[in-house]
Scaffold this motif. Structure first.
Motif, PDB file in Angstrom:
ATOM      1  N   SER A 183       2.944  13.984 -55.573  1.00 59.41           N
ATOM      2  CA  SER A 183       2.991  12.556 -55.287  1.00 59.41           C
ATOM      3  C   SER A 183       4.295  11.951 -55.772  1.00 59.41           C
ATOM      4  CB  SER A 183       1.788  11.882 -55.969  1.00 59.41           C
ATOM      5  OG  SER A 183       1.998  10.513 -56.149  1.00 59.41           O
ATOM      6  N   GLY A 184       4.736  10.941 -55.049  1.00 60.81           N
ATOM      7  CA  GLY A 184       5.931  10.199 -55.461  1.00 60.81           C
ATOM      8  C   GLY A 184       7.162  10.652 -54.716  1.00 60.81           C
ATOM      9  N   GLY A 185       7.670   9.802 -53.819  1.00 62.10           N
ATOM     10  CA  GLY A 185       8.946  10.087 -53.179  1.00 62.10           C
ATOM     11  C   GLY A 185       8.888  10.475 -51.722  1.00 62.10           C
ATOM     12  N   ALA A 186       7.664  10.549 -51.144  1.00 64.55           N
ATOM     13  CA  ALA A 186       7.549  10.944 -49.736  1.00 64.55           C
ATOM     14  C   ALA A 186       8.451  10.061 -48.882  1.00 64.55           C
ATOM     15  CB  ALA A 186       6.105  10.793 -49.267  1.00 64.55           C
ATOM     16  N   GLY A 187       9.293  10.682 -48.084  1.00 64.38           N
ATOM     17  CA  GLY A 187      10.203   9.915 -47.239  1.00 64.38           C
ATOM     18  C   GLY A 187      10.216  10.503 -45.853  1.00 64.38           C
ATOM     19  N   THR A 188      11.065  11.503 -45.655  1.00 61.73           N
ATOM     20  CA  THR A 188      11.108  12.180 -44.368  1.00 61.73           C
ATOM     21  C   THR A 188       9.992  13.216 -44.291  1.00 61.73           C
ATOM     22  OG1 THR A 188      12.519  13.886 -45.266  1.00 61.73           O
ATOM     23  CG2 THR A 188      13.617  11.958 -44.321  1.00 61.73           C
ATOM     24  N   LEU A 189       9.706  13.682 -43.079  1.00 60.45           N
ATOM     25  CA  LEU A 189       8.707  14.735 -42.937  1.00 60.45           C
ATOM     26  C   LEU A 189       9.223  16.044 -43.531  1.00 60.45           C
ATOM     27  CD1 LEU A 189       7.298  13.865 -39.413  1.00 60.45           C
ATOM     28  CD2 LEU A 189       6.333  13.352 -41.655  1.00 60.45           C
ATOM     29  N   GLU A 190      10.531  16.211 -43.532  1.00 62.82           N
ATOM     30  CA  GLU A 190      11.114  17.400 -44.182  1.00 62.82           C
ATOM     31  C   GLU A 190      10.754  17.424 -45.673  1.00 62.82           C
ATOM     32  OE1 GLU A 190      12.738  15.519 -42.036  1.00 62.82           O
ATOM     33  OE2 GLU A 190      13.479  16.893 -40.491  1.00 62.82           O
TER      34      GLU A 190
END
Lengths: 207, 255
Positions: B204-211
């Motif tokens: 958890s924490g920091g999800a941005g791009t799908l990569e």
């Protein structure tokens, strides 16, 4: 009317929510008189099976009588594990013995995370009524550290793989069970519950 | 094959879903009942509800809200925020939660993990760790408490190992450095914890791009990813996320 058996262990609320959502007539009870009037029984449960068996002990005979009389019974997760003859979770415990086999730990030396937590693919046996309309197999939500090793030629079983072959669901006459949580397996899980309701309706009307 | 889980997170304050950056500067993201139902219907694998005001102890309203969300959620549902006693877990499970996450109270009283696992089963005891990189030390993270506002001198990896022994069934691991930034998960932290324990780890924490999701599930060895902003603000749908992961070799439950 279906009865969800509330014996003080577990996720009665989640199971109740799911049956209400699909529109079935549900009562939550642990009273043998109410259980006797039901068209079908649901035995839920989470946590340790030994503890669950202790809690279910006061109504164990009632459940066995109802099962022997042909009333549909669906065990879920620990409720499913209680259908077997014995469990080896924290000692050896005699369970309801409706299906031959035993509940043992998932091996911890396979490099897999334990509990077996999440959605795994379940392959159905042919013509299982619980999975009517769902094809050959689907993903369902599991949360278990122990699993049932079935040893019952009269029982149909759906299987999933997690280092070992895990019995994911069973059907033997009027006895049904799922190791996974159908009430927490989205649309496919709700379909399993609808199928069980249909089974209960058909039994009641003598089909 | 067991699939990797995609878990939207509802951070709830005053009956609304909110999202901030590094737990600050909160912005409204919608109604928890509506969002919970939407994610359950759209193919999310689990749902997490965190009461970020930590009022479970004192306010009946959170329990009532959990009941309302749970009535429309047919995927595993974890509730956390301010849980300090095993009795509160019992109450939340009766209200429709399937698992409870414990954070600050477990740091103050590690025995709460053991007691909760014994009473309700390890499968419903989630230890939430809010970890921050320790300045000046490479490959070291310390545990923070009270929604990340207070640092402790506890090593995050050692705490994860201890929690597993006490009976936690899963770890919800948040990088406080990355949370809300959408710049990617802390891969190094996630991998270090995942390799140290044998219970599942939710990154958890920091999800941005799908990569970034692919990377933490693959290189980070996470069993599941938690994300909030990218789903709440419609950057990616659950369906699109799963299609992308599948194309990149990550096993997921098809939507």
């Amino acid at each position: 009317m279906l009865v969800i058996i509330d014996y003080g262990v577990g996720n009665v609320r989640s199971v109740t929510n799911a049956f209400r959502y699909i529109g079935s007539d549900i009562t939550v009870s642990c009273d043998p008189a109410v259980i006797a009037r039901a068209d079908g029984l649901i035995l839920p449960g989470v946590g340790a099976s030994g503890y669950a068996m202790q809690k279910v002990a006061p109504i164990a005979d009632c459940l066995k009588e109802q099962a022997a009389a042909g009333k549909p019974l669906l065990g879920i997760c620990v409720g499913f594990q209680l259908l077997f003859k014995e469990s080896h979770e924290m000692g050896t415990h005699q369970c309801l013995g409706l299906i031959k086999g035993k509940v043992v730990p998932i091996p911890t030396d396979l490099g897999l995370t334990i509990p077996h937590m999440g959605w795994n693919y379940v392959k159905f046996a042919d013509n299982m009524r619980l999975f009517d309309g769902l094809g050959d197999g689907r993903h369902f939500a599991f949360a278990n550290s122990f699993y049932a090793q079935m040893d019952d030629a009269e029982t149909k079983a759906a299987m999933t793989e997690y280092g070992v072959q895990i019995t994911a669901a069973v059907e033997k006459g009027n006895i049904y069970g799922c190791q996974f949580h159908p009430e927490k397996s989205a649309a496919d899980g709700l379909q399993v519950l609808k199928n069980f309701v249909k089974i209960c309706d058909e039994e009641q009307s003598g089909c | 094959m067991l699939t990797k889980r995609i878990i939207p997170c509802l951070d709830v304050k005053d009956n609304r879903v909110v999202k901030g950056i590094n737990f600050l500067n909160l912005r409204d993201a919608g109604d928890p009942v509506e969002l919970g139902k939407k994610y359950s219907d759209e193919g999310a694998d689990e749902l997490v509800f965190l009461d970020i005001t930590a009022t479970i102890r004192s306010k009946k309203t959170i329990v009532e809200l959990v009941e309302k969300v749970a009535a429309n959620v047919f995927i595993p549902f974890t509730v956390g925020g301010g849980i300090s006693k095993a009795d509160e877990i019992g109450l939340l499970l009766r209200s429709g939660a399937d698992k409870c996450s414990i954070n600050t109270a477990a740091v103050n009283n590690p025995d709460l993990l053991r007691e909760s696992a014994e009473r309700f089963g390890a499968q419903c005891v989630v230890l939430a760790i809010d970890a921050r990189r320790t300045p000046g030390k490479v490959g070291k993270w310390h545990v923070t408490v009270k929604a990340g506002s207070e640092p402790t001198d506890i090593d995050a990896i050692e705490w994860a190992i201890k929690a597993e022994k006490l009976g936690a069934g899963e770890i919800l691991l948040t990088s406080m450095d990355a949370d809300g930034t959408q710049t990617g998960y802390d891969i190094e932290l996630t991998r270090a914890v995942a390799e140290a324990v044998s219970i599942p780890v939710i990154a958890s924490g920091g999800a941005g791009t799908l990569e970034s999701l692919t990377e933490v599930l693959d290189k980070g060895k996470a069993d599941a990813v938690l994300a909030a902003s990218i789903f709440h603000y419609g950057t990616y749908s659950i369906k699109k996320t799963k299609e992308f992961l599948q194309q990149h070799g990550v096993p997921v439950r098809p939507v």
